[in-house]
Write a protein that holds these residues in place. Structure first.
Motif, PDB file in Angstrom:
ATOM      1  N   PRO A 152     -40.919  -0.398 -90.002  1.00 20.41           N
ATOM      2  CA  PRO A 152     -39.676  -1.051 -89.545  1.00 20.41           C
ATOM      3  C   PRO A 152     -38.423  -0.194 -89.747  1.00 20.41           C
ATOM      4  O   PRO A 152     -37.520  -0.215 -88.911  1.00 20.41           O
ATOM      5  N   ILE A 153     -38.362   0.544 -90.862  1.00 22.43           N
ATOM      6  CA  ILE A 153     -37.204   1.419 -91.085  1.00 22.43           C
ATOM      7  C   ILE A 153     -37.137   2.491 -90.011  1.00 22.43           C
ATOM      8  O   ILE A 153     -36.065   2.765 -89.439  1.00 22.43           O
ATOM      9  N   GLN A 154     -38.290   3.095 -89.706  1.00 22.32           N
ATOM     10  CA  GLN A 154     -38.320   4.142 -88.683  1.00 22.32           C
ATOM     11  C   GLN A 154     -37.907   3.588 -87.322  1.00 22.32           C
ATOM     12  O   GLN A 154     -37.122   4.213 -86.594  1.00 22.32           O
ATOM     13  N   LEU A 155     -38.396   2.413 -86.964  1.00 19.97           N
ATOM     14  CA  LEU A 155     -38.065   1.817 -85.666  1.00 19.97           C
ATOM     15  C   LEU A 155     -36.589   1.455 -85.572  1.00 19.97           C
ATOM     16  O   LEU A 155     -35.960   1.623 -84.524  1.00 19.97           O
ATOM     17  N   SER A 156     -36.011   0.965 -86.665  1.00 19.97           N
ATOM     18  CA  SER A 156     -34.601   0.569 -86.639  1.00 19.97           C
ATOM     19  C   SER A 156     -33.673   1.758 -86.464  1.00 19.97           C
ATOM     20  O   SER A 156     -32.559   1.610 -85.954  1.00 19.97           O
ATOM     21  N   LEU A 157     -34.124   2.944 -86.871  1.00 20.98           N
ATOM     22  CA  LEU A 157     -33.287   4.143 -86.766  1.00 20.98           C
ATOM     23  C   LEU A 157     -33.498   4.907 -85.469  1.00 20.98           C
ATOM     24  O   LEU A 157     -32.703   5.784 -85.138  1.00 20.98           O
ATOM     25  N   THR A 158     -34.555   4.571 -84.739  1.00 21.66           N
ATOM     26  CA  THR A 158     -34.880   5.349 -83.533  1.00 21.66           C
ATOM     27  C   THR A 158     -34.963   4.454 -82.305  1.00 21.66           C
ATOM     28  O   THR A 158     -33.962   4.203 -81.639  1.00 21.66           O
ATOM     29  N   LEU A 159     -36.136   3.931 -82.012  1.00 19.41           N
ATOM     30  CA  LEU A 159     -36.369   3.224 -80.757  1.00 19.41           C
ATOM     31  C   LEU A 159     -35.579   1.932 -80.634  1.00 19.41           C
ATOM     32  O   LEU A 159     -35.160   1.540 -79.543  1.00 19.41           O
ATOM     33  N   PHE A 160     -35.350   1.223 -81.750  1.00 15.75           N
ATOM     34  CA  PHE A 160     -34.652  -0.062 -81.717  1.00 15.75           C
ATOM     35  C   PHE A 160     -33.222   0.034 -82.232  1.00 15.75           C
ATOM     36  O   PHE A 160     -32.608  -0.987 -82.538  1.00 15.75           O
ATOM     37  N   SER A 161     -32.697   1.248 -82.336  1.00 15.29           N
ATOM     38  CA  SER A 161     -31.345   1.403 -82.895  1.00 15.29           C
ATOM     39  C   SER A 161     -30.272   0.771 -82.003  1.00 15.29           C
ATOM     40  O   SER A 161     -29.198   0.397 -82.488  1.00 15.29           O
ATOM     41  N   GLY A 162     -30.555   0.628 -80.716  1.00 16.31           N
ATOM     42  CA  GLY A 162     -29.600  -0.005 -79.813  1.00 16.31           C
ATOM     43  C   GLY A 162     -29.634  -1.512 -79.866  1.00 16.31           C
ATOM     44  O   GLY A 162     -28.772  -2.174 -79.272  1.00 16.31           O
ATOM     45  N   TYR A 163     -30.637  -2.063 -80.548  1.00 13.38           N
ATOM     46  CA  TYR A 163     -30.784  -3.523 -80.673  1.00 13.38           C
ATOM     47  C   TYR A 163     -30.829  -3.912 -82.145  1.00 13.38           C
ATOM     48  O   TYR A 163     -31.646  -4.732 -82.576  1.00 13.38           O
ATOM     49  N   LEU A 164     -29.946  -3.325 -82.917  1.00 18.83           N
ATOM     50  CA  LEU A 164     -29.991  -3.463 -84.366  1.00 18.83           C
ATOM     51  C   LEU A 164     -29.794  -4.913 -84.812  1.00 18.83           C
ATOM     52  O   LEU A 164     -30.495  -5.401 -85.708  1.00 18.83           O
ATOM     53  N   SER A 165     -28.855  -5.615 -84.189  1.00 19.94           N
ATOM     54  CA  SER A 165     -28.598  -7.008 -84.573  1.00 19.94           C
ATOM     55  C   SER A 165     -29.824  -7.883 -84.324  1.00 19.94           C
ATOM     56  O   SER A 165     -30.203  -8.701 -85.180  1.00 19.94           O
ATOM     57  N   ALA A 166     -30.432  -7.724 -83.160  1.00 22.06           N
ATOM     58  CA  ALA A 166     -31.619  -8.508 -82.832  1.00 22.06           C
ATOM     59  C   ALA A 166     -32.782  -8.158 -83.755  1.00 22.06           C
ATOM     60  O   ALA A 166     -33.543  -9.042 -84.189  1.00 22.06           O
ATOM     61  N   PHE A 167     -32.916  -6.877 -84.077  1.00 19.51           N
ATOM     62  CA  PHE A 167     -33.994  -6.436 -84.966  1.00 19.51           C
ATOM     63  C   PHE A 167     -33.811  -7.031 -86.359  1.00 19.51           C
ATOM     64  O   PHE A 167     -34.770  -7.524 -86.975  1.00 19.51           O
ATOM     65  N   LEU A 168     -32.574  -6.999 -86.859  1.00 22.98           N
ATOM     66  CA  LEU A 168     -32.282  -7.555 -88.174  1.00 22.98           C
ATOM     67  C   LEU A 168     -32.523  -9.062 -88.191  1.00 22.98           C
ATOM     68  O   LEU A 168     -33.088  -9.604 -89.162  1.00 22.98           O
ATOM     69  N   ALA A 169     -32.113  -9.750 -87.129  1.00 28.65           N
ATOM     70  CA  ALA A 169     -32.322 -11.197 -87.046  1.00 28.65           C
ATOM     71  C   ALA A 169     -33.814 -11.535 -86.994  1.00 28.65           C
ATOM     72  O   ALA A 169     -34.258 -12.524 -87.601  1.00 28.65           O
ATOM     73  N   THR A 170     -34.594 -10.719 -86.291  1.00 25.43           N
ATOM     74  CA  THR A 170     -36.033 -10.949 -86.196  1.00 25.43           C
ATOM     75  C   THR A 170     -36.703 -10.828 -87.565  1.00 25.43           C
ATOM     76  O   THR A 170     -37.544 -11.662 -87.933  1.00 25.43           O
ATOM     77  N   VAL A 171     -36.325  -9.796 -88.312  1.00 23.19           N
ATOM     78  CA  VAL A 171     -36.898  -9.616 -89.651  1.00 23.19           C
ATOM     79  C   VAL A 171     -36.501 -10.779 -90.560  1.00 23.19           C
ATOM     80  O   VAL A 171     -37.317 -11.305 -91.336  1.00 23.19           O
ATOM     81  N   LEU A 172     -35.243 -11.218 -90.446  1.00 20.11           N
ATOM     82  CA  LEU A 172     -34.768 -12.331 -91.275  1.00 20.11           C
ATOM     83  C   LEU A 172     -35.507 -13.618 -90.938  1.00 20.11           C
ATOM     84  O   LEU A 172     -35.952 -14.356 -91.835  1.00 20.11           O
ATOM     85  N   LEU A 173     -35.665 -13.906 -89.645  1.00 15.85           N
ATOM     86  CA  LEU A 173     -36.342 -15.135 -89.237  1.00 15.85           C
ATOM     87  C   LEU A 173     -37.834 -15.104 -89.568  1.00 15.85           C
ATOM     88  O   LEU A 173     -38.437 -16.154 -89.791  1.00 15.85           O
ATOM     89  N   SER A 174     -38.421 -13.916 -89.594  1.00 15.53           N
ATOM     90  CA  SER A 174     -39.850 -13.818 -89.919  1.00 15.53           C
ATOM     91  C   SER A 174     -40.129 -14.180 -91.367  1.00 15.53           C
ATOM     92  O   SER A 174     -41.280 -14.480 -91.726  1.00 15.53           O
ATOM     93  N   THR A 175     -39.092 -14.165 -92.212  1.00 12.34           N
ATOM     94  CA  THR A 175     -39.273 -14.532 -93.619  1.00 12.34           C
ATOM     95  C   THR A 175     -39.455 -16.034 -93.788  1.00 12.34           C
ATOM     96  O   THR A 175     -40.195 -16.477 -94.676  1.00 12.34           O
ATOM     97  N   LEU A 176     -38.811 -16.818 -92.931  1.00 11.13           N
ATOM     98  CA  LEU A 176     -38.831 -18.279 -93.090  1.00 11.13           C
ATOM     99  C   LEU A 176     -40.226 -18.877 -92.936  1.00 11.13           C
ATOM    100  O   LEU A 176     -40.639 -19.705 -93.764  1.00 11.13           O
ATOM    101  N   PRO A 177     -41.005 -18.524 -91.886  1.00 11.30           N
ATOM    102  CA  PRO A 177     -42.373 -19.065 -91.798  1.00 11.30           C
ATOM    103  C   PRO A 177     -43.240 -18.686 -92.998  1.00 11.30           C
ATOM    104  O   PRO A 177     -44.065 -19.487 -93.451  1.00 11.30           O
ATOM    105  N   SER A 178     -43.048 -17.481 -93.509  1.00  9.56           N
ATOM    106  CA  SER A 178     -43.835 -17.048 -94.670  1.00  9.56           C
ATOM    107  C   SER A 178     -43.519 -17.908 -95.890  1.00  9.56           C
ATOM    108  O   SER A 178     -44.428 -18.335 -96.622  1.00  9.56           O
ATOM    109  N   LEU A 179     -42.227 -18.172 -96.111  1.00 12.86           N
ATOM    110  CA  LEU A 179     -41.840 -19.030 -97.229  1.00 12.86           C
ATOM    111  C   LEU A 179     -42.361 -20.447 -97.047  1.00 12.86           C
ATOM    112  O   LEU A 179     -42.782 -21.105 -98.009  1.00 12.86           O
TER     113      LEU A 179
END
Length: 521
Positions: free
Chosen positions: A74-101
């Motif tokens: 995820p760190i590599q993707l956020s700095l390269t291929l998904f760097s233009g969609y950083l807000s959406a990427f961050l929101a996706t990671v944050l929301l993925s925590t809720l189902p796990s909890l």
């Protein structure tokens, strides 16, 4: 002869293209840097929750694979291929925590009877009063390891066109993501330094100095090795970063000498000394012409005719890094001072609030300094740069501490649920496996359950050195400017996999060397 000259000209032309590719950049916003770095604690939280969902002891290779999937990729993707969609990427990671909890807590909550409210109240009370004291701080381990991992990815990725130019190092003023690399490295070392842990030397002064000379010689040797290697191979370098001969290893060597003097003199008020050094250096920059000399050389000609003028950036910025180191030592002391007694989860929450308050002070001072004094400049390592590093570093440290407290609280809460329901199930831990084996439980970074972070933390300098070697070798054998995004992603993945695998194997060998053999049971 003509072919040789033609090859030399092509090599020189290629070197100048690479130098121009990382020159005259302006950086990005403070907010975007915060967004990128806020991703790191979220990834660690997801990794920790995964360990709680599947608490069985897994083989070390499975733990390593999970670390790669949850942290590195995820760190590599956020700095390269998904760097233009950083807000959406961050929101996706944050929301993925809720189902796990939800998956983690719902089976226990849904199985309670009509007295659910009282049982939950009892569980939370027991959790808040649980003892979390340990000799090591998992949040500091995560801060140190994640910033190193981020730096290792960036120093190679920046040579490819797929890496956003706004994340690269700035020329004079600005806040690029990579500008934080050296500052966070110094800050991480300060947090774990003997001065921060208030370790007093019991050996005689001459023996202590001899030991420090040996350790400093290693850094000087690495700096000399880098200098010789770049000269022999004709490796491209950004002269305005440190100068012609200077590099970051020499800066670390000077800081090591400075730290040794601190221990010998027994200085206790590091924050006072940090203020003195930072203020004196800023006055020299703005009032005594040092800034003009660094940026333009003597007589504003940009000349580099002697050693001082040739390495003016590296020599001058060392003072700024020393002030930053002192600030980090004081921050580390504050975090560790409570370890003289036992701490509950509630105590750590108050500690977190104190750290957030300090963070707010750093951001406020940074805003004032940017407007009234001088903007952030990594090249100068000025006061604004020091405040920015402390603000960003303390924020990241606060988030890691919040993750640490959350995972420790969840572990204690689950233990209480099992006991209350009559299922005396052993809670998830890291009693077996590579991560922390052979040590007392209190000494392991068990709140996160990430073997890779522990391995990088234990071998920080080696990891940093291997990252530099890997970056250099890749640039020597590959035309990074002409490489497509797909091929660059593969190269970057192989490079970071090799780094992480080397740390994992080294950690495995160290653990096996301290584990008692079964024949001795």
């Amino acid at each position: 002869m003509e072919e040789t000259m033609s090859a030399a000209n092509r090599s020189l032309h290629f070197r100048r293209l690479k130098e121009a590719f990382v020159t005259d950049l302006g950086g990005t916003t403070l907010l975007e840097n915060v967004m990128v770095l806020s991703l790191l604690p979220l990834l660690v939280l997801n990794r920790g929750v995964f360990n709680l969902l599947w608490p069985q002891v897994h083989p070390s290779w499975f733990q390593f694979f999970c670390d790669l999937m949850f942290l590195v990729l995820p760190i590599q993707l956020s700095l390269t291929l998904f760097s233009g969609y950083l807000s959406a990427f961050l929101a996706t990671v944050l929301l993925s925590t809720l189902p796990s909890l939800l998956c983690l807590l719902w089976p226990h909550v849904s199985s309670y009877d009509s007295s659910l409210k009282n049982q939950l109240s009892s569980a939370f009370s027991a959790t808040l009063s649980s003892n979390l004291s340990s000799q090591r701080l998992p949040c500091v381990t995560a801060f140190r390891s994640c910033t190193l991992l981020l730096t290792a990815i960036c120093i190679l990725a920046v040579d490819f066109r797929m890496f956003p130019r706004r994340f690269a190092k700035t020329e004079v003023h600005g806040t690029g993501l990579m500008d934080l690399g050296t500052g966070c490295f110094v800050l991480a070392n300060a947090l774990t330094a003997p001065e921060a842990r208030e370790m007093r030397t019991s050996m005689a002064a001459h023996w202590f100095l001899k030991k420090q000379v040996v350790s400093t010689s290693v850094l000087v040797g690495l700096g000399m090795g880098r200098l010789v290697a770049t000269e022999i191979t004709g490796y491209h370098g950004h002269v305005t970063e440190y100068g012609i001969h200077w590099n970051f290893f020499f800066t670390l060597a000077v800081i090591r000498i400075f730290a040794a003097l601190l221990r010998l003199t027994g200085v206790r008020r590091c924050w006072c000394l940090a203020l003195i050094v930072a203020t004196a250096y800023e006055l020299a920059l703005l009032c005594f012409g040092l800034k003009s000399f660094i940026l333009h050389g003597r007589a504003a000609t940009g000349d580099r005719t002697d050693f001082i003028s040739a390495n003016r950036e590296g020599l001058a910025s060392t003072w700024g890094y020393m002030a930053l180191y002192l600030g980090g030592v004081e921050l580390g002391r504050w975090l560790r001072c409570a370890h003289r007694g036992s701490l509950t989860l509630t105590d750590w929450l108050w500690r977190l609030l104190g750290l957030l308050f300090a963070n707010a002070v750093f951001w406020s001072l940074l805003s004032i300094c940017q407007v009234l004094v001088d903007p952030v400049s990594r090249r100068l390592a000025n006061l604004a740069f020091q405040l920015w590093t402390l603000a960003q570093g303390s924020l990241l440290l606060s988030l890691f501490l919040l993750v640490d407290v959350t995972l420790a609280g969840l572990r204690t809460l689950l233990r209480h649920f099992h006991v209350s329901s009559g299922r005396h199930r052993k809670p998830a831990n890291t009693d077996q496996g590579v991560c922390g084996a052979g040590e007392p439980t209190a000494n392991r970074s068990e709140h996160f359950g990430t073997c890779l972070l522990d391995a990088i933390n234990r071998n920080a300098l080696l990891f940093f050195l291997l990252a530099n070697l890997g970056t250099g070798l890749t640039n020597l054998v590959l035309d990074t400017l002409s490489t497509s995004s797909g091929h660059a992603s593969i190269v970057l993945s192989v490079y970071i996999l090799g780094l992480c695998l080397s740390m994992h194997l080294l950690q495995s060998c160290l653990v096996k060397s301290v584990e008692p053999g079964s024949s001795h049971q």
